[in-house]
Scaffold this motif. Structure first.
Motif, mmCIF file in Angstrom:
data_model
loop_
_atom_site.group_PDB
_atom_site.id
_atom_site.type_symbol
_atom_site.label_atom_id
_atom_site.label_comp_id
_atom_site.label_asym_id
_atom_site.label_seq_id
_atom_site.Cartn_x
_atom_site.Cartn_y
_atom_site.Cartn_z
ATOM 1 N N ASN A 122 0.844 -1.188 0.000
ATOM 2 C CA ASN A 122 0.000 0.000 0.000
ATOM 3 C C ASN A 122 0.881 1.242 0.000
ATOM 4 N N GLN A 176 -7.047 -1.078 -0.212
ATOM 5 C CA GLN A 176 -7.881 -0.287 0.699
ATOM 6 C C GLN A 176 -7.146 0.111 1.982
ATOM 7 N N LYS A 178 -6.177 -1.820 4.376
ATOM 8 C CA LYS A 178 -6.532 -2.625 5.541
ATOM 9 C C LYS A 178 -5.374 -3.493 6.003
ATOM 10 N N SER A 199 -3.092 3.294 -5.464
ATOM 11 C CA SER A 199 -2.984 2.956 -4.039
ATOM 12 C C SER A 199 -1.914 1.920 -3.707
#
Length: 267
Positions: A122, A176, A178, A199
């Motif tokens: 990420n 995302q 997470k 991302s």
């Protein structure tokens, strides 16, 4: 007339038995190859479900070499080795790394390709390499039953590992934010990053101890091993793997070359 009719019926019965027997023998020769069709461009399926990709072409080439028809069985990753043990499949050709643990339950051919594990990361994470994965607060996604999952279990705190059944779930978690990173092979992480360019990013450096050969798996003491080994050597000598690389892996090979990472068939 009765004798003639009886003779004709006997001949027809013989021909029917012969044809059924011939068909049975042909069916018995079918080489059932299991693979998980979720790893493009090695193992994948067309829109209509038709198997395609590098491993599929390799399986059909092996069938031609052995003079046996081939049937591809789309099998979940965790079901591949059990399919050999139960006799549902003769071989597994599914980008499977040869490991000591797997060799305890199945036999492998000589390696036909090789790959190491890399990271999909990420962009907002503090992780830059595998060395950061063990830091406090860092979480890592892995796919169950893979070398990446084993590496994580051996090298990372248990509470920092998130295990998923599907690659898509792992990549989504990274995109995302997470989890910080996803451990998987270089080709997949490269392709996944293109799906989430805003991302995620990829570190193509191989994780220590994860670079290994891929082999064709089969049931223990299977007589096919010698023939499969001979096919791999013959196929390589005739340029089969080189042709598959040009057809399916031109872009990623250039990326690998630029990053100093060996390509899949550079054994």
């Amino acid at each position: 007339m009765k004798k003639k009719t009886g003779y004709i019926l006997s001949v027809l019965l013989f021909l029917m038995i012969f044809m059924v027997s011939s068909c049975s023998k042909k069916e018995d020769k079918t080489l059932v190859v299991a693979m998980e069709l979720q790893f493009p461009p090695f193992e994948m399926a067309e829109a209509d479900g038709t198997p395609s990709g590098i491993s599929v072409e390799m399986a059909y080439a092996l069938g031609e070499y052995l003079d046996r028809p081939v049937k591809i069985e789309n099998t979940s990753w965790t079901g591949l080795i059990p399919s050999l043990q139960s006799g549902k499949a003769d071989l597994v050709i599914s980008s499977m790394t040869i490991t000591d643990e797997r060799k305890e339950v199945v036999d492998f051919s000589i390696p036909y390709a090789a790959s190491g594990l890399t990271l999909l990361i990420n962009k907002d994470s503090s992780v830059t390499s595998y060395a950061d994965l063990s830091k406090e607060g860092v979480t890592t996604a892995v796919k169950s039953g893979t070398i990446g999952a084993l590496w994580a279990q051996e090298n990372l705190p248990e509470e920092s590992i998130r295990i998923f059944d599907e690659v898509a779930a792992c990549s989504l978690e990274v995109s995302q934010g997470k989890v910080d990173a996803f451990i998987y092979d270089a080709l997949t992480t490269f392709e996944l990053q293109k799906k989430f360019p805003e991302s995620t990013w990829v570190n193509l450096e191989n994780l220590p101890g994860t670079s290994g050969g891929w082999g064709v798996a089969m049931k223990k003491d299977n007589s096919l091993k010698a023939e499969v080994d001979a096919f791999i050597l013959d196929y390589r000598q005739k340029g089969g793997f080189e042709a598959l690389e040009k057809k399916y892996l031109t872009e990623i090979k250039q990326i690998f070359d630029d990053a100093g990472v060996p390509s899949f068939f550079a054994l």
